[in-house]
Write a protein that holds these residues in place. Sequence first.
Motif, PDB file in Angstrom:
ATOM      1  N   ILE A 130     -35.795 -98.192-105.687  1.00  0.00           N
ATOM      2  CA  ILE A 130     -35.296 -99.553-105.486  1.00  0.00           C
ATOM      3  C   ILE A 130     -33.766 -99.559-105.520  1.00  0.00           C
ATOM      4  O   ILE A 130     -33.107-100.220-104.717  1.00  0.00           O
ATOM      5  CB  ILE A 130     -35.871-100.501-106.561  1.00  0.00           C
ATOM      6  CG1 ILE A 130     -37.379-100.680-106.344  1.00  0.00           C
ATOM      7  CG2 ILE A 130     -35.157-101.845-106.557  1.00  0.00           C
ATOM      8  CD1 ILE A 130     -38.079-101.467-107.431  1.00  0.00           C
TER       9      ILE A 130
ATOM     10  N   ARG B  98     -34.359-103.507 -98.929  1.00  0.00           N
ATOM     11  CA  ARG B  98     -35.285-103.858 -99.991  1.00  0.00           C
ATOM     12  C   ARG B  98     -36.417-102.840 -99.989  1.00  0.00           C
ATOM     13  O   ARG B  98     -37.061-102.619 -98.960  1.00  0.00           O
ATOM     14  CB  ARG B  98     -35.851-105.271 -99.786  1.00  0.00           C
ATOM     15  CG  ARG B  98     -36.766-105.735-100.917  1.00  0.00           C
ATOM     16  CD  ARG B  98     -37.210-107.174-100.718  1.00  0.00           C
ATOM     17  NE  ARG B  98     -38.116-107.595-101.765  1.00  0.00           N
ATOM     18  CZ  ARG B  98     -37.733-108.066-102.948  1.00  0.00           C
ATOM     19  NH1 ARG B  98     -36.430-108.172-103.212  1.00  0.00           N
ATOM     20  NH2 ARG B  98     -38.611-108.436-103.853  1.00  0.00           N
TER      21      ARG B  98
ATOM     22  N   VAL C  14     -42.448-102.237-102.290  1.00  0.00           N
ATOM     23  CA  VAL C  14     -43.013-102.230-103.632  1.00  0.00           C
ATOM     24  C   VAL C  14     -44.529-102.264-103.554  1.00  0.00           C
ATOM     25  O   VAL C  14     -45.110-103.072-102.819  1.00  0.00           O
ATOM     26  CB  VAL C  14     -42.508-103.447-104.451  1.00  0.00           C
ATOM     27  CG1 VAL C  14     -43.094-103.427-105.849  1.00  0.00           C
ATOM     28  CG2 VAL C  14     -40.991-103.435-104.508  1.00  0.00           C
TER      29      VAL C  14
END
Length: 256
Positions: free
Chosen positions: A217, A226, A229
């Motif tokens: 991250i 980004r 996740v």
Amino acid sequence: MRSIWKGSIGFGLVSIPVKLYSAVQTSSLDFDMLDSRDHARIRYQRVNENTHKEVPYDKIVKGYKLNDDYVIMEDHDFEDAAPEKSKVVEIESFVDIADVNPMFYETSYYTEPDNKNNKAYALLLKALQQSKKAGLARFVLRSTESLCIVHPVNNVLVITRIRFGQQIRGTEDLNIADNVEVSKKELDVGLALINQYAEDFDVSKFKDEYTDELLNIIKAKSKGKRATVKKLEPHKTTSDDLYEQLMSSLKNKKGA
């Protein structure tokens, strides 16, 4: 590795000169505290509460408050409290390492003999390996008396600090019932589930995945991106019945 302590292991009338090295290291990431306005690092200072001025490190002393006044301590005071323990890991008895509750474990240190071919070191190592025992000892490290076990790991004597009995809290205040009935069929399936997942302990199979994900991250953010996740998928239970949950668990293959 750098030595953090130098002394000896006392084994009966035998003294084994050794050095201690930390056997563990942190795997967590090192974050700095920053001011959110300009990202300048936050510095912590040792400040005199009366003058509000920073105190040089060499002017700091240790004091114990007694009867509303401080008694200033010096290095020799800590050594005088237990001079015979300050440089000696004195083995007082030998115990089965399996009898040491894991709750007592703190941290471990590798020991290195004063010379590579130290016979007394080799003797204690082999004797512990064959007897499957561990030495129970006390020693002083950083002005604190510690209880420890001396045990073999491969071809190294390891000192693992353990807690004193009074440091372990009792369980009296926990709200746990001691008369909950478990049926035989529930217990049988529970045991079967444990056996299905049983394997030899191999810590190398496990890794600090959280730190790796966090680093991914950080790297993505550094590039203005980004990170992807992984979403946590909750396990769905089809029944509130304990036996049914156990049976469903037993039917699911490990890792599926």
